[in-house]
Design an enzyme around this catalytic site. Structure first.
Site, PDB file in Angstrom:
ATOM      1  N   SER A  61       0.841  -1.198   0.000  1.00 49.67           N
ATOM      2  CA  SER A  61       0.000   0.000   0.000  1.00 49.67           C
ATOM      3  C   SER A  61       0.876   1.248   0.000  1.00 49.67           C
ATOM      4  O   SER A  61       2.069   1.207   0.306  1.00 49.67           O
ATOM      5  CB  SER A  61      -0.911   0.011   1.226  1.00 49.67           C
ATOM      6  N   HIS A  62       0.261   2.379  -0.335  1.00 47.49           N
ATOM      7  CA  HIS A  62       1.007   3.635  -0.348  1.00 47.49           C
ATOM      8  C   HIS A  62       1.609   3.950   1.013  1.00 47.49           C
ATOM      9  O   HIS A  62       2.749   4.425   1.111  1.00 47.49           O
ATOM     10  CB  HIS A  62       0.089   4.782  -0.789  1.00 47.49           C
TER      11      HIS A  62
END
Length: 394
Positions: A348-349
């Site tokens: 994920s970011h």
């Protein structure tokens, strides 16, 4: 090769079209499956030229994404720092989304990100317009394990559009594939999904049986891994790839270098994927377990943050604990000693930015907001994926 003018067909995009578009053009020219599109190199581009380029694509919805000149490069991913607008259909909406994405390079979070990583003040943001893949499954793939640099594919997958994975809205499936053969699947709690709607993406609940059902079938895992290895071969370095599946066909939505060190952080377990038993914490002090996402250890007071209205509560050295993060939360990563989120996966970011900022992170730590007490001192081990209670400094 680049095309003169302000609107560039994606297959002809070069460095002046930004990192994301230039990389996708390489994939297109190599015959890999990439949605068709074009690049607007400047927001002042004549609207008629944009409308004409749009008319050459299939009818919407479209994905409008930044392709900044410093984005998706070897030095920094800019993961989530610049704008993406999904699901627009009307040409006027597309033009508005282009202006929004182009302006995002000057947003406070983007400036803070550049400052933290010591990047220059390069704010030019070409914009990529593509046909939106109405994915039934999507996610992110790394051609190396970011926890320890191991030569194996790591896939995060969830139902619907890949935004659920990159934003950390769900705990995705994690699939590991070894070059010499074999794969391992860890099921994620995929509670919601995002799908194209008439007025933009719509989030809905995933029915109970599918929440814990692996997204990819056994016959799909190796072909997807092969696409990742092909991207790595084309660019000559480990890649961070966004992918989607629609009607049984894989699509590649992004390929960029993995920007974080592919080696264990000092003090972390020698093999973050298979830590040895003696390194595990005392069960009596163990509070939360999640996905090991950014190696290293940090000690500090818990700071529970449930909304942007509580950002001011975070002090240097705090352990940031929240449900999930979006790009607006990035400035907190500059002061936090570690990050713990209730949702999200390794790719994920939030996890990517934590690794770039060199701070430990544990994501997908279900129940963290209820199990951790604000102000309590804890140790976050980003290599083991654990949060343990410790004594406060005297």
């Amino acid at each position: 090769m680049t095309t003169a003018g302000r609107v560039v067909p994606l297959a002809q995009a070069g460095p002046d079209c930004g990192g994301k578009a230039a990389a996708l053009a390489v994939l297109l020219r190599a015959g890999l499956p990439v949605p068709d599109g074009f690049v607007v190199t400047d927001p002042s581009t004549d609207e008629a030229a944009v409308r004409a380029a749009l008319a050459r694509l299939r009818p919407g919805p479209y994905a409008i994404r930044s392709s900044g000149l410093g984005e998706d490069g070897a030095a920094a991913s800019f993961a989530g720092q610049l704008e993406t607008v999904l699901g627009v259909r009307d040409p006027d909406e597309v033009l508005a989304a282009i202006r929004r994405c182009a302006a995002s390079g000057d947003a406070p979070r983007a400036r803070a990100y550049r400052e933290r990583l010591g990047l220059g003040d390069r704010t030019a943001v070409p914009v990529l317009v593509q046909e939106l893949v109405a994915a039934d499954r999507a996610g992110v793939l790394f051609t190396r394990d970011p926890r320890d640099g191991g030569d194996r594919i790591v896939i995060n997958a969830a139902w619907g559009l890949g935004e659920s994975v990159v934003s950390g809205a769900v705990v995705p499936d994690e699939i590991t594939v070894w070059r010499e053969g074999g794969a391992r699947v860890a099921f994620g709690d995929k509670r919601t999904r995002l799908d194209p709607g008439p007025d933009g993406p719509i989030r809905s609940d995933v029915p109970e049986p599918a929440r814990f059902h692996v997204c990819l079938g056994p016959e799909e895992i190796l072909p997807l891994a092969a696409l990742g290895w092909r991207c790595e071969e084309l660019f000559g370095r480990p890649q961070d790839v966004e992918w989607a599946v629609c009607d049984g066909r894989f699509w590649l939505l992004q390929s960029r270098p993995i920007t974080t060190p592919l080696a264990p952080a000092p003090g972390s377990a020698p093999d973050a994927v298979r830590p040895s038993a003696p390194e595990r914490p005392d069960p009596e002090s163990l509070l939360v377990v999640g996905v090991a996402s950014s190696p290293g250890q940090a000690r500090g007071p818990v700071r529970l943050v449930r909304s942007v209205d509580e950002f001011s509560r975070v002090r240097p050295g705090d352990v940031l604990v929240c449900r999930t993060t979006d790009p607006a939360w990035t400035p907190l990563f500059r002061v936090a000693a570690a990050v713990v989120t209730e949702t999200g996966g390794l790719l994920s970011h939030a996890a990517i930015v934590a690794r770039e900022y060199r701070i430990p992170a544990v994501v997908g730590a279900t129940g963290a907001l209820s199990r951790l007490i604000d102000g309590a001192y804890v140790v976050v081990d980003g290599a083991l994926g654990t949060v343990t209670l410790t004594r406060s400094p005297s």
